[in-house]
Design a protein around this motif. Sequence first.
Motif, mmCIF file in Angstrom:
data_model
loop_
_atom_site.group_PDB
_atom_site.id
_atom_site.type_symbol
_atom_site.label_atom_id
_atom_site.label_comp_id
_atom_site.label_asym_id
_atom_site.label_seq_id
_atom_site.Cartn_x
_atom_site.Cartn_y
_atom_site.Cartn_z
ATOM 1 N N GLU A 129 5.112 7.790 -0.148
ATOM 2 C CA GLU A 129 3.543 7.987 -0.123
ATOM 3 C C GLU A 129 2.700 6.964 -0.463
ATOM 4 O O GLU A 129 1.578 6.621 0.220
ATOM 5 N N GLU A 130 3.153 5.811 -1.294
ATOM 6 C CA GLU A 130 2.731 4.506 -1.552
ATOM 7 C C GLU A 130 2.371 3.820 -0.350
ATOM 8 O O GLU A 130 1.564 3.193 0.005
ATOM 9 N N GLN A 131 3.705 3.809 0.512
ATOM 10 C CA GLN A 131 3.686 2.988 1.571
ATOM 11 C C GLN A 131 2.701 3.572 2.611
ATOM 12 O O GLN A 131 2.066 2.588 3.346
ATOM 13 N N ALA A 132 2.671 4.850 2.837
ATOM 14 C CA ALA A 132 1.676 5.334 3.742
ATOM 15 C C ALA A 132 0.378 5.032 3.421
ATOM 16 O O ALA A 132 -0.360 4.682 4.230
ATOM 17 N N ALA A 133 0.080 5.024 2.194
ATOM 18 C CA ALA A 133 -1.571 4.824 1.668
ATOM 19 C C ALA A 133 -1.712 3.379 1.876
ATOM 20 O O ALA A 133 -3.041 2.932 2.274
ATOM 21 N N ILE A 134 -0.808 2.483 1.636
ATOM 22 C CA ILE A 134 -1.269 0.948 2.011
ATOM 23 C C ILE A 134 -0.925 0.516 3.138
ATOM 24 O O ILE A 134 -2.122 -0.045 3.863
ATOM 25 N N PHE A 135 -0.019 0.944 3.970
ATOM 26 C CA PHE A 135 0.321 0.495 5.470
ATOM 27 C C PHE A 135 -0.235 1.233 6.586
ATOM 28 O O PHE A 135 -0.304 0.896 7.737
ATOM 29 N N GLY A 136 -0.976 2.275 6.024
ATOM 30 C CA GLY A 136 -1.416 3.289 7.182
ATOM 31 C C GLY A 136 -0.539 4.310 7.814
ATOM 32 O O GLY A 136 0.757 4.436 7.435
ATOM 33 N N TRP A 172 0.903 -5.623 -2.263
ATOM 34 C CA TRP A 172 1.243 -5.342 -0.952
ATOM 35 C C TRP A 172 0.025 -5.009 -0.155
ATOM 36 O O TRP A 172 0.043 -5.222 0.898
ATOM 37 N N GLN A 173 -1.093 -4.283 -1.118
ATOM 38 C CA GLN A 173 -2.363 -3.972 -0.520
ATOM 39 C C GLN A 173 -3.143 -5.382 0.129
ATOM 40 O O GLN A 173 -3.418 -5.194 1.077
ATOM 41 N N HIS A 174 -3.085 -6.459 -0.682
ATOM 42 C CA HIS A 174 -3.628 -7.520 -0.258
ATOM 43 C C HIS A 174 -3.065 -8.196 1.227
ATOM 44 O O HIS A 174 -3.534 -8.429 2.072
ATOM 45 N N VAL A 179 -2.980 -8.249 7.219
ATOM 46 C CA VAL A 179 -2.072 -8.237 8.511
ATOM 47 C C VAL A 179 -2.961 -7.361 9.411
ATOM 48 O O VAL A 179 -3.323 -7.459 10.321
ATOM 49 N N SER A 180 -3.727 -6.375 8.842
ATOM 50 C CA SER A 180 -4.712 -5.531 9.574
ATOM 51 C C SER A 180 -5.606 -6.283 10.265
ATOM 52 O O SER A 180 -6.012 -6.141 11.696
ATOM 53 N N VAL A 181 -6.273 -7.228 9.512
ATOM 54 C CA VAL A 181 -7.424 -8.302 10.038
ATOM 55 C C VAL A 181 -6.825 -9.101 11.043
ATOM 56 O O VAL A 181 -7.492 -9.066 12.211
ATOM 57 N N LEU A 182 -5.536 -9.658 10.874
ATOM 58 C CA LEU A 182 -4.804 -10.436 11.882
ATOM 59 C C LEU A 182 -4.531 -9.523 13.223
ATOM 60 O O LEU A 182 -4.955 -10.028 14.488
#
Length: 272
Positions: A129-136, A172-174, A179-182
């Motif tokens: 759940e945490e991974q999905a929330a952070i990485f999309g 991990w959020q940072h 990565v999202s911006v990249l």
Amino acid sequence: MAGELNGRAGACDGLTIGQAASLSGVSVRTLHHWDAIGLVRPGERTPSGYRLYSSVDIARIHRVLIYRELGLPLAHISGLLDAAVLDATTSLREQRAQLLERIERLQGMVDAVDRMVEATTRGILLSAEEQAAIFGGTWDPSWAAGARERWGHTPQWTQYAEHAAARSAEDWQHIAHAVSVLHEDLAAAKRAGVGPGSEEANALAERHRASIAAYFHCTHAMHVCLGRTYVDDPGFTAYYDTMEPGLARWLSEIIDANARSHGVDPLTASWT
């Protein structure tokens, strides 16, 4: 050993140094050293002048062994043995406090090792759940297991696990945000027709390589090898091409061109 030593001390007056060493579990050389520095000096002698250890001496050896188990230096032990009861108690309380601090530090080290072991197995120490929330929503938690299956035997996986063990959800959020911006910038450059080998494309390739360095050290040759997987592995291709059609191949091409500018031939680049 301590109980045996304490129990037999009263019945062992007049022990030779060899007998005292055998009873106490220390070497003859150690007892000679303790005698030389005045820590434990045998108080009796034979008619021929050889020193013997009395029950009092054996009891003193017993106390030295206890203090040594606490980690006290011999010079400190000597002072404790000869100090008044109140002074010795104060010193022991201080030593107890130091031992508790050491236990806390060691427990912290144990916890760090436990996290390292877990990270080596799981990769990212976050729930699904945490991974999905952070990485999309496109993130698949099974990717970490797949990566371990594929690269778990490599030094890079060990580096990855070391980094992962020290990271919090906020860390991990940072990383995910960067990565999202990249990815947005890569997709925009692809749409704008930025060509491989251009200054802008090389800068983007370097940013991408730096993003890999958040997990493990990535050389330009290794970067080329990763670029190949973006084209050859359907999972990677789909991941990038959902952001922008053809992005996976374009990314591989700008990685190759950037590697050439750093003296690496993509045709012969290898992981090692």
